[in-house]
Motif scaffolding. Structure first.
Motif, PDB file in Angstrom:
ATOM      1  N   ASP A  57       0.858  -1.183   0.000  1.00  0.00           N
ATOM      2  CA  ASP A  57       0.000   0.000   0.000  1.00  0.00           C
ATOM      3  C   ASP A  57       0.894   1.233   0.000  1.00  0.00           C
ATOM      4  OD1 ASP A  57      -1.794   2.035   0.397  1.00  0.00           O
ATOM      5  OD2 ASP A  57      -2.807   1.072   2.086  1.00  0.00           O
ATOM      6  N   LEU A  58       1.008   1.869  -1.153  1.00  0.00           N
ATOM      7  CA  LEU A  58       1.861   3.046  -1.281  1.00  0.00           C
ATOM      8  C   LEU A  58       1.197   4.314  -0.792  1.00  0.00           C
ATOM      9  CD1 LEU A  58       3.428   2.258  -4.775  1.00  0.00           C
ATOM     10  CD2 LEU A  58       4.362   1.782  -2.503  1.00  0.00           C
ATOM     11  N   THR A  59      -0.051   4.212  -0.329  1.00  0.00           N
ATOM     12  CA  THR A  59      -0.730   5.392   0.194  1.00  0.00           C
ATOM     13  C   THR A  59      -0.429   5.622   1.665  1.00  0.00           C
ATOM     14  OG1 THR A  59      -2.766   4.202   0.793  1.00  0.00           O
ATOM     15  CG2 THR A  59      -2.608   5.085  -1.451  1.00  0.00           C
ATOM     16  N   GLU A  60       0.135   4.604   2.321  1.00  0.00           N
ATOM     17  CA  GLU A  60       0.463   4.749   3.735  1.00  0.00           C
ATOM     18  C   GLU A  60       1.883   5.309   3.886  1.00  0.00           C
ATOM     19  OE1 GLU A  60      -0.221   1.267   6.031  1.00  0.00           O
ATOM     20  OE2 GLU A  60      -2.253   1.018   5.249  1.00  0.00           O
ATOM     21  N   LYS A  61       2.041   6.220   4.825  1.00  0.00           N
ATOM     22  CA  LYS A  61       3.368   6.803   5.065  1.00  0.00           C
ATOM     23  C   LYS A  61       4.222   5.817   5.851  1.00  0.00           C
ATOM     24  CE  LYS A  61       1.598  11.408   4.920  1.00  0.00           C
ATOM     25  NZ  LYS A  61       1.620  12.748   5.397  1.00  0.00           N
ATOM     26  N   SER A  62       5.476   5.720   5.441  1.00  0.00           N
ATOM     27  CA  SER A  62       6.365   4.797   6.156  1.00  0.00           C
ATOM     28  C   SER A  62       6.856   5.452   7.445  1.00  0.00           C
ATOM     29  CB  SER A  62       7.545   4.398   5.281  1.00  0.00           C
ATOM     30  OG  SER A  62       8.414   5.503   5.130  1.00  0.00           O
ATOM     31  N   ALA A  63       7.226   4.623   8.386  1.00  0.00           N
ATOM     32  CA  ALA A  63       7.695   5.092   9.692  1.00  0.00           C
ATOM     33  C   ALA A  63       9.161   5.514   9.655  1.00  0.00           C
ATOM     34  CB  ALA A  63       7.493   3.997  10.732  1.00  0.00           C
TER      35      ALA A  63
END
Length: 64
Positions: A57-63
């Motif tokens: 899911d590329l819509t979620e921001k990575s930590a």
């Protein structure tokens, strides 16, 4: 009903494939190939690739 791949010749005479869901809806299409056998090989490559495919899911921001 299971999905299916269809191989067909487009208007320019090149070969393509499409993946249809069991309800007949087109869910994916392949690029243009010069030969029918290359289009069939394209369907086989997709089948191999999806066996172990994961959803990213590329819509979620990575930590990070």
């Amino acid at each position: 009903m299971a999905g299916k791949f269809e191989v067909y010749a487009d208007k320019s005479g090149k070969y393509r494939f499409r993946l249809k869901a069991g309800n007949g809806e087109v869910v994916a299409t392949g690029e243009a190939y010069e030969s029918k056998s290359a289009a069939v090989k394209g369907t086989q490559a997709v089948q191999r690739a999806v066996e172990d495919a994961k959803l990213v899911d590329l819509t979620e921001k990575s930590a990070s």
